[in-house]
Scaffold this motif. Structure first.
Motif, PDB file in Angstrom:
ATOM      1  N   GLU A  26     -34.975  21.048  98.554  1.00  0.00           N
ATOM      2  CA  GLU A  26     -34.766  20.865  97.106  1.00  0.00           C
ATOM      3  C   GLU A  26     -33.677  21.807  96.890  1.00  0.00           C
ATOM      4  O   GLU A  26     -32.603  21.682  95.974  1.00  0.00           O
ATOM      5  CB  GLU A  26     -35.997  21.330  96.480  1.00  0.00           C
ATOM      6  CG  GLU A  26     -35.594  21.255  94.637  1.00  0.00           C
ATOM      7  CD  GLU A  26     -36.609  21.810  93.993  1.00  0.00           C
ATOM      8  OE1 GLU A  26     -37.102  21.385  92.866  1.00  0.00           O
ATOM      9  OE2 GLU A  26     -37.660  22.411  94.462  1.00  0.00           O
ATOM     10  N   LEU A  29     -30.250  20.512  97.842  1.00  0.00           N
ATOM     11  CA  LEU A  29     -29.721  19.772  96.885  1.00  0.00           C
ATOM     12  C   LEU A  29     -29.197  20.303  95.577  1.00  0.00           C
ATOM     13  O   LEU A  29     -28.234  19.964  95.067  1.00  0.00           O
ATOM     14  CB  LEU A  29     -30.815  18.591  96.378  1.00  0.00           C
ATOM     15  CG  LEU A  29     -31.262  17.916  97.721  1.00  0.00           C
ATOM     16  CD1 LEU A  29     -32.541  16.911  97.224  1.00  0.00           C
ATOM     17  CD2 LEU A  29     -30.198  16.874  98.430  1.00  0.00           C
ATOM     18  N   ALA A  30     -29.814  21.386  95.113  1.00  0.00           N
ATOM     19  CA  ALA A  30     -29.344  21.820  93.909  1.00  0.00           C
ATOM     20  C   ALA A  30     -28.281  22.672  94.204  1.00  0.00           C
ATOM     21  O   ALA A  30     -27.109  22.668  93.370  1.00  0.00           O
ATOM     22  CB  ALA A  30     -30.579  23.216  93.603  1.00  0.00           C
ATOM     23  N   ALA A  32     -26.007  21.747  96.492  1.00  0.00           N
ATOM     24  CA  ALA A  32     -24.695  20.769  96.485  1.00  0.00           C
ATOM     25  C   ALA A  32     -24.313  20.210  95.070  1.00  0.00           C
ATOM     26  O   ALA A  32     -23.368  20.013  94.933  1.00  0.00           O
ATOM     27  CB  ALA A  32     -25.435  19.534  97.286  1.00  0.00           C
ATOM     28  N   GLU A  33     -25.424  20.237  94.246  1.00  0.00           N
ATOM     29  CA  GLU A  33     -25.150  19.503  92.867  1.00  0.00           C
ATOM     30  C   GLU A  33     -24.303  20.950  92.068  1.00  0.00           C
ATOM     31  O   GLU A  33     -23.500  20.446  91.381  1.00  0.00           O
ATOM     32  CB  GLU A  33     -26.488  19.476  92.187  1.00  0.00           C
ATOM     33  CG  GLU A  33     -26.345  18.926  90.806  1.00  0.00           C
ATOM     34  CD  GLU A  33     -27.773  18.738  90.254  1.00  0.00           C
ATOM     35  OE1 GLU A  33     -27.570  18.468  88.839  1.00  0.00           O
ATOM     36  OE2 GLU A  33     -28.481  18.347  90.745  1.00  0.00           O
ATOM     37  N   ALA A  34     -24.698  21.850  92.045  1.00  0.00           N
ATOM     38  CA  ALA A  34     -24.395  23.015  91.360  1.00  0.00           C
ATOM     39  C   ALA A  34     -22.652  23.651  91.733  1.00  0.00           C
ATOM     40  O   ALA A  34     -21.863  24.000  91.047  1.00  0.00           O
ATOM     41  CB  ALA A  34     -25.235  24.250  91.125  1.00  0.00           C
ATOM     42  N   ALA A  40     -27.349  27.326  91.580  1.00  0.00           N
ATOM     43  CA  ALA A  40     -28.325  26.762  91.981  1.00  0.00           C
ATOM     44  C   ALA A  40     -29.539  27.360  91.674  1.00  0.00           C
ATOM     45  O   ALA A  40     -30.745  26.742  91.250  1.00  0.00           O
ATOM     46  CB  ALA A  40     -28.198  26.472  93.347  1.00  0.00           C
ATOM     47  N   TRP A  81     -23.529  17.321 104.229  1.00  0.00           N
ATOM     48  CA  TRP A  81     -23.323  16.235 103.421  1.00  0.00           C
ATOM     49  C   TRP A  81     -24.133  15.204 103.900  1.00  0.00           C
ATOM     50  O   TRP A  81     -24.992  14.494 103.111  1.00  0.00           O
ATOM     51  CB  TRP A  81     -21.936  15.838 103.674  1.00  0.00           C
ATOM     52  CG  TRP A  81     -21.680  14.510 102.722  1.00  0.00           C
ATOM     53  CD1 TRP A  81     -21.686  13.215 103.146  1.00  0.00           C
ATOM     54  CD2 TRP A  81     -21.176  14.475 101.499  1.00  0.00           C
ATOM     55  NE1 TRP A  81     -21.386  12.388 102.067  1.00  0.00           N
ATOM     56  CE2 TRP A  81     -21.042  13.205 101.035  1.00  0.00           C
ATOM     57  CE3 TRP A  81     -20.678  15.588 100.507  1.00  0.00           C
ATOM     58  CZ2 TRP A  81     -20.447  12.737  99.649  1.00  0.00           C
ATOM     59  CZ3 TRP A  81     -20.373  15.222  99.160  1.00  0.00           C
ATOM     60  CH2 TRP A  81     -20.050  13.907  98.743  1.00  0.00           C
ATOM     61  N   THR A  85     -27.271  13.753 101.463  1.00  0.00           N
ATOM     62  CA  THR A  85     -27.215  12.537 101.187  1.00  0.00           C
ATOM     63  C   THR A  85     -28.719  11.566 101.445  1.00  0.00           C
ATOM     64  O   THR A  85     -29.161  11.191 100.499  1.00  0.00           O
ATOM     65  CB  THR A  85     -26.091  11.780 101.939  1.00  0.00           C
ATOM     66  OG1 THR A  85     -24.783  12.193 101.358  1.00  0.00           O
ATOM     67  CG2 THR A  85     -26.144  10.274 101.558  1.00  0.00           C
ATOM     68  N   ARG A  88     -31.404  13.247  99.323  1.00  0.00           N
ATOM     69  CA  ARG A  88     -31.614  12.761  98.204  1.00  0.00           C
ATOM     70  C   ARG A  88     -32.046  10.959  97.979  1.00  0.00           C
ATOM     71  O   ARG A  88     -32.733  10.617  97.159  1.00  0.00           O
ATOM     72  CB  ARG A  88     -30.192  12.613  97.489  1.00  0.00           C
ATOM     73  CG  ARG A  88     -30.067  12.354  96.046  1.00  0.00           C
ATOM     74  CD  ARG A  88     -28.833  12.577  95.325  1.00  0.00           C
ATOM     75  NE  ARG A  88     -28.585  13.940  94.864  1.00  0.00           N
ATOM     76  CZ  ARG A  88     -27.815  14.701  95.652  1.00  0.00           C
ATOM     77  NH1 ARG A  88     -27.149  13.927  96.723  1.00  0.00           N
ATOM     78  NH2 ARG A  88     -27.651  16.082  95.725  1.00  0.00           N
ATOM     79  N   ASN A  92     -35.344  10.082  95.980  1.00  0.00           N
ATOM     80  CA  ASN A  92     -35.132   8.958  94.958  1.00  0.00           C
ATOM     81  C   ASN A  92     -36.220   7.879  95.190  1.00  0.00           C
ATOM     82  O   ASN A  92     -36.669   7.280  94.302  1.00  0.00           O
ATOM     83  CB  ASN A  92     -33.651   8.329  94.827  1.00  0.00           C
ATOM     84  CG  ASN A  92     -32.668   9.328  94.211  1.00  0.00           C
ATOM     85  OD1 ASN A  92     -33.044  10.185  93.368  1.00  0.00           O
ATOM     86  ND2 ASN A  92     -31.464   8.993  94.451  1.00  0.00           N
TER      87      ASN A  92
END
Length: 323
Positions: A26, A29-30, A32-34, A40, A81, A85, A88, A92
Motif C-alpha cells: 500500500e 502505491l501511495a 507512486a500516486e503522490a 504519501a 513501475w 501496476t 494495483r 482493484n
C-alpha cells in the motif's frame, strides 16, 4: 485463467513468505500516486520516516529499487513501475470481489426460486413479490407451480428456496411463517341462482355439483370440499376435470358446475364467472397460507424476501383483525 480470489490469496501468501505486509505494498502505491515520500505519508496518515522504512524494507526483500529519489520527489523505476501496476490490478480485483460479496449479501444480485400452489393474481403474496421485485431488481425470480408434495421434495433438495402454499405453519418440512388467511369464494356461472347473493354458506351449496381440477391445487380443494360438506351429513358431489385453472373456470362459466376458489383467483376475470364470498355464521371462511423454507438455506435473496414477507404479514394481520 487465474481467478481474482486466487490472485489475492497468492499476494497474501507471497507477502508472508517474503516477510512483507500488505501495508508495505500500500505504501508503494501511495508514493507512486503522490510522487513523494512526504505526500504519501500524509495520504496514509503516517510520518515520512515510516514511509521511508517501509519502502527500504520492500526494496531489501526484493533486491531492486522501487523509486529514484530526488529533491523534487520520487519517481518509479522500471521494476517499481511493474510492481506498482500489478499490485494495483490485484487490489482493484480484490475490491471488486468485496463489492460483489456485499451486493449479494444485500440481495443486490442472485436468484430466488419459489414454488407455488396458488395464483399470484392478488393478495399478500403478490404484494410481497411485487415489492421484492421493485426493491431488488437485480435478483432473478423464478416460479414453479406443482402439487405440495413435489414442491416440498424440491425444497428439501434445494432446487427451490421457498414454497407458498395453503396450510398452517408446521416444522415438518423446515421453517414456516403464516403469511395470511385467505378468504374462500364459490365460483358460479353468471346465470346461476346464487348470483345476486352477497354471500353464501356451506348449507347453500352442499347439495350442488362441484368441479375441481386434476392439476394443482385441485386435489387440495377436493379434500377440503369433502371435509366441509361431510359436516352436514352429506356426500359431496365432485367431478375432477383434467384441466388447469383457466380451463376449469371456463367450465364453470358454461354452467357445468360450481367450484371453490381462494381469493387469489378472483384477481382474474373469466367469461361468465361470478365469485361469491363463502361465509359461516356471517364470518368469512378462510384458510391459512404459509411460506416454508429450509433453515440451512443461506441464500441472501431468500433472507431479504422473508424479511419483507414478515412486514406484509404483520400489516395484513393488523388490517384483518382477529380471525
Amino acid at each position: 485463467m487465474v481467478s481474482r480470489q486466487t490472485q489475492t490469496l497468492r499476494l497474501q501468501i507471497w507477502c508472508q513468505c517474503q516477510h512483507l505486509e500488505l501495508y508495505d505494498v500500500e505504501t508503494v502505491l501511495a508514493v507512486a500516486e503522490a510522487g513523494s515520500f512526504r505526500k504519501a505519508g500524509k495520504l496514509l496518515g503516517i510520518g515520512q520516516s515510516a514511509v521511508t522504512r517501509r519502502i527500504q524494507k520492500l526494496e531489501d526483500v526484493l533486491g531492486v529499487s522501487m523509486f529514484e529519489r530526488s529533491a523534487t520527489g520520487a519517481r518509479l523505476t522500471s521494476a517499481g513501475w511493474n510492481f506498482a501496476t500489478r499490485s494495483r490490478q490485484i487490489a482493484n480485483q480484490f475490491l471488486d470481489t468485496v463489492r460483489a460479496a456485499q451486493s449479494a449479501g444485500t440481495a443486490g444480485n442472485g436468484r430466488l426460486r419459489m414454488g407455488l400452489t396458488a395464483s399470484l393474481s392478488r393478495g399478500p403474496l403478490r404484494e410481497v413479490v411485487a415489492r421484492f421485485q421493485m426493491q431488488h431488481a437485480d435478483v432473478d425470480l423464478s416460479f414453479t407451480e406443482a402439487d405440495l408434495g413435489e414442491l416440498m421434495t424440491s425444497l428439501s433438495h434445494r432446487s427451490i428456496d421457498v414454497v407458498g402454499a395453503a396450510g398452517e405453519p408446521t416444522s415438518e418440512h423446515g421453517d414456516m411463517m403464516l403469511l395470511t388467511r385467505v378468504p374462500l369464494y364459490i365460483a358460479v356461472a353468471g346465470d346461476h341462482p346464487l348470483v345476486g347473493r352477497r354471500c353464501v354458506d356451506w348449507s347453500d351449496v352442499a347439495a350442488m355439483s362441484f368441479i375441481v381440477s386434476a392439476d394443482v391445487p385441485g386435489p387440495t380443494i377436493h379434500d377440503y370440499i369433502i371435509r366441509r360438506i361431510s359436516d352436514f351429513g352429506r356426500q359431496a358431489c365432485i367431478e375432477v376435470q383434467g384441466m388447469r385453472r383457466e380451463g376449469l373456470m371456463n367450465l364453470v362459466g358454461l354452467g357445468l358446475g360450481i367450484s371453490l376458489v381462494c381469493a387469489q383467483w378472483c384477481g382474474v376475470r373469466y367469461p361468465n364467472v361470478v365469485f361469491i364470498p363463502l361465509k359461516e355464521s356471517g364470518t368469512a371462511e378462510t384458510i391459512p397460507f404459509s411460506l416454508t423454507w429450509r433453515p440451512e438455506n443461506d441464500n441472501p435473496a431468500l433472507r431479504r424476501f422473508l424479511s419483507l414477507a414478515r412486514e406484509v404479514a404483520k400489516a395484513d394481520a393488523a388490517s384483518s383483525g382477529p380471525s
